[in-house]
Write a protein that holds these residues in place. Structure first.
Motif, mmCIF file in Angstrom:
data_model
loop_
_atom_site.group_PDB
_atom_site.id
_atom_site.type_symbol
_atom_site.label_atom_id
_atom_site.label_comp_id
_atom_site.label_asym_id
_atom_site.label_seq_id
_atom_site.Cartn_x
_atom_site.Cartn_y
_atom_site.Cartn_z
ATOM 1 N N SER A 159 0.655 -1.150 -0.015
ATOM 2 C CA SER A 159 0.112 -0.019 0.055
ATOM 3 C C SER A 159 0.901 1.204 0.258
ATOM 4 C CB SER A 159 -0.866 -0.081 1.342
ATOM 5 O OG SER A 159 -0.244 -0.131 2.459
ATOM 6 N N ASP A 160 2.128 1.120 -0.088
ATOM 7 C CA ASP A 160 2.958 2.299 -0.163
ATOM 8 C C ASP A 160 3.421 2.860 -1.656
ATOM 9 O OD1 ASP A 160 5.287 4.145 0.207
ATOM 10 O OD2 ASP A 160 6.289 2.694 1.511
ATOM 11 N N PRO A 161 2.949 3.928 -1.938
ATOM 12 C CA PRO A 161 3.074 4.157 -3.429
ATOM 13 C C PRO A 161 4.693 4.317 -3.715
ATOM 14 C CG PRO A 161 1.471 5.560 -2.260
ATOM 15 C CD PRO A 161 2.003 4.715 -1.451
ATOM 16 N N GLU A 162 5.360 4.716 -2.872
ATOM 17 C CA GLU A 162 7.088 4.747 -3.179
ATOM 18 C C GLU A 162 7.700 3.272 -3.326
ATOM 19 O OE1 GLU A 162 11.014 6.625 -1.019
ATOM 20 O OE2 GLU A 162 8.999 6.905 -0.171
ATOM 21 N N TYR A 163 7.059 2.449 -2.563
ATOM 22 C CA TYR A 163 7.635 1.051 -2.683
ATOM 23 C C TYR A 163 7.075 0.513 -4.022
ATOM 24 C CZ TYR A 163 7.497 -4.377 -2.318
ATOM 25 O OH TYR A 163 7.988 -5.526 -2.470
ATOM 26 N N ILE A 164 5.842 0.580 -4.424
ATOM 27 C CA ILE A 164 5.363 0.323 -5.796
ATOM 28 C C ILE A 164 6.182 0.920 -6.755
ATOM 29 C CG2 ILE A 164 3.355 0.115 -7.428
ATOM 30 C CD1 ILE A 164 3.557 -1.811 -4.903
ATOM 31 N N VAL B 111 -9.951 -18.552 5.074
ATOM 32 C CA VAL B 111 -9.377 -17.014 5.398
ATOM 33 C C VAL B 111 -10.605 -16.331 5.655
ATOM 34 C CG1 VAL B 111 -7.682 -15.484 4.582
ATOM 35 C CG2 VAL B 111 -7.095 -17.579 4.066
ATOM 36 N N PRO B 112 -10.661 -15.548 6.717
ATOM 37 C CA PRO B 112 -11.581 -14.611 6.909
ATOM 38 C C PRO B 112 -11.368 -13.585 6.124
ATOM 39 C CG PRO B 112 -10.540 -15.252 8.874
ATOM 40 C CD PRO B 112 -9.719 -15.841 7.967
ATOM 41 N N ILE B 113 -12.582 -12.773 5.499
ATOM 42 C CA ILE B 113 -12.214 -11.710 4.509
ATOM 43 C C ILE B 113 -11.632 -10.708 4.997
ATOM 44 C CG2 ILE B 113 -14.296 -12.505 2.990
ATOM 45 C CD1 ILE B 113 -15.840 -10.515 4.197
ATOM 46 N N ASP B 114 -11.757 -10.317 6.495
ATOM 47 C CA ASP B 114 -10.889 -9.121 6.968
ATOM 48 C C ASP B 114 -9.531 -9.297 6.841
ATOM 49 O OD1 ASP B 114 -10.945 -10.978 9.102
ATOM 50 O OD2 ASP B 114 -11.961 -9.630 10.427
ATOM 51 N N GLU B 115 -8.951 -10.549 6.483
ATOM 52 C CA GLU B 115 -7.567 -10.856 6.567
ATOM 53 C C GLU B 115 -7.057 -10.784 5.242
ATOM 54 O OE1 GLU B 115 -6.296 -14.234 8.554
ATOM 55 O OE2 GLU B 115 -7.344 -13.545 10.550
ATOM 56 N N VAL B 116 -8.191 -10.599 4.388
ATOM 57 C CA VAL B 116 -7.480 -10.450 2.766
ATOM 58 C C VAL B 116 -7.200 -9.113 2.543
ATOM 59 C CG1 VAL B 116 -8.466 -10.987 0.485
ATOM 60 C CG2 VAL B 116 -9.044 -12.625 2.143
ATOM 61 N N LEU B 117 -6.050 -8.793 2.134
ATOM 62 C CA LEU B 117 -5.546 -7.464 2.027
ATOM 63 C C LEU B 117 -5.680 -7.053 0.461
ATOM 64 C CD1 LEU B 117 -2.320 -7.321 4.116
ATOM 65 C CD2 LEU B 117 -4.648 -6.694 4.784
ATOM 66 N N GLU B 118 -5.295 -7.989 -0.407
ATOM 67 C CA GLU B 118 -5.722 -7.815 -1.878
ATOM 68 C C GLU B 118 -5.994 -9.225 -2.662
ATOM 69 O OE1 GLU B 118 -2.390 -4.083 -3.458
ATOM 70 O OE2 GLU B 118 -1.992 -6.267 -3.614
ATOM 71 N N LEU B 119 -6.594 -9.060 -3.711
ATOM 72 C CA LEU B 119 -7.058 -10.090 -4.550
ATOM 73 C C LEU B 119 -6.711 -9.987 -5.883
ATOM 74 C CD1 LEU B 119 -8.404 -12.700 -4.041
ATOM 75 C CD2 LEU B 119 -10.578 -11.632 -4.659
ATOM 76 N N TRP B 120 -5.978 -10.635 -6.642
ATOM 77 C CA TRP B 120 -5.754 -10.557 -7.906
ATOM 78 C C TRP B 120 -6.073 -11.636 -8.783
ATOM 79 C CZ3 TRP B 120 -2.863 -6.094 -9.526
ATOM 80 C CH2 TRP B 120 -2.387 -5.386 -8.486
ATOM 81 N N GLU B 121 -6.905 -11.621 -9.992
ATOM 82 C CA GLU B 121 -7.191 -12.760 -10.664
ATOM 83 C C GLU B 121 -6.212 -13.133 -11.810
ATOM 84 O OE1 GLU B 121 -11.327 -14.076 -12.995
ATOM 85 O OE2 GLU B 121 -11.036 -12.065 -12.501
ATOM 86 N N PHE B 122 -6.165 -14.439 -11.982
ATOM 87 C CA PHE B 122 -5.106 -15.068 -12.903
ATOM 88 C C PHE B 122 -5.569 -14.539 -14.177
ATOM 89 C CE2 PHE B 122 -4.300 -17.917 -16.139
ATOM 90 C CZ PHE B 122 -2.900 -18.547 -15.790
ATOM 91 N N THR B 123 -4.257 -14.073 -15.010
ATOM 92 C CA THR B 123 -4.611 -13.695 -16.444
ATOM 93 C C THR B 123 -3.575 -14.685 -17.141
ATOM 94 O OG1 THR B 123 -4.936 -11.525 -15.924
ATOM 95 C CG2 THR B 123 -3.995 -12.112 -17.958
ATOM 96 N N CYS B 124 -2.259 -14.958 -16.688
ATOM 97 C CA CYS B 124 -1.367 -15.773 -17.424
ATOM 98 C C CYS B 124 -0.106 -16.056 -16.669
ATOM 99 C CB CYS B 124 -1.107 -15.351 -18.697
ATOM 100 S SG CYS B 124 0.221 -13.798 -18.702
#
Length: 257
Positions: free
Chosen positions: A113-118, A208-221
């Motif tokens: 969540s850190d823009p500088e890291y990304i 996994v409780p949904i409140d522990e899910v920080l990000e979710l990314w759907e497979f593309t390739c």
């Protein structure tokens, strides 16, 4: 055949060869090379085969594709042949995919969540991807075979965990486990949880409780490195992996989803 003439000249230039040196390698006259490069003559099929073998590039790519913007790093080596790889660095910084390096994947939990890291992550562009924000994540372990440890999953950001599609594969960033790649089932209505399952059946599914899910990314390739062991993958980014190791890119949407 403009592409072909331009490609011959460009590929010769990449090898830092004069027309005379190039002609000597191919055992033809310099004037013959000149006529091909200036599009005054079309090479016969036997010479096209020689060119394909000389440059280790398929004849189809040599004839049909414009290779004039390609560099040595635009190609990957697969088996004994180089293939033009559809990855470019986007100088306009548009639609770029951030690469999470293998050795820094643990730090993603702190910096996601850190823009500088990304901003400081390596970036590539895959022009064939669907719309949406994509990121490439390293995979460790054997829980999702045949995706091998050391491979990368390119995935599209899902902004609402409730949009999970049952049985699809996702990169899930969780509070306790960090980055995991699993087949996900929506159990929010019943339990306020997601069920994460491995394709390798020796691993048990877990909630996994949904409140522990920080990000979710759907497979593309996926970008696979099937011919390499994990200990051989000691590079800092997938951009270097593509350049130095040569990997096979496979779209696995049908086989995994």
């Amino acid at each position: 055949m403009n592409n072909l003439s331009n490609n011959i000249k460009h590929l010769r230039t990449l090898k830092s060869l004069t027309q005379e040196q190039f002609a000597k390698d191919l055992k033809v006259s310099r004037s013959r090379i000149s006529s091909y490069e200036e599009n005054r003559a079309i090479p016969p099929i036997d010479f096209l085969i020689e060119l394909s073998e000389y440059f280790n590039i398929s004849m189809d790519i040599l004839i049909k594709n414009d290779l004039t913007s390609a560099t040595e790093t635009s190609f990957i080596k697969l088996n004994n042949q180089r293939i033009l790889f559809p990855i470019t660095i986007d100088q306009k910084d548009e639609d770029l995919i951030e690469i999470i390096p293998m050795e820094a994947s643990a730090g993603y939990l702190r910096g996601y969540s850190d823009p500088e890291y990304i901003e400081h992550l390596s970036k590539i562009k895959l022009p064939f991807l669907p719309t949406g924000t994509h990121r490439a994540f390293p995979i460790k372990g054997d829980s999702m075979l045949p995706v091998k440890s050391g491979s990368y999953i390119v995935a599209r950001f899902i902004d609402d965990v409730r949009n999970v599609k049952n049985g699809k594969t996702y990169i899930v960033l969780t509070l306790n486990d960090g980055i995991v790649y699993k087949r996900v089932y929506n159990k929010i209505e019943e339990h306020q949880m997601l069920l994460l399952a491995s394709d390798n059946k020796k691993y048990d599914p877990y909630y996994v409780p949904i409140d522990e899910v920080l990000e979710l990314w759907e497979f593309t390739c996926s970008i696979n490195t099937q011919e390499y062991d994990e200990h051989e993958l000691k590079i800092s980014s997938i951009a270097n992996m593509l350049t130095e190791l040569g990997v096979e890119l496979k779209e696995l949407q049908k086989s995994f989803n």
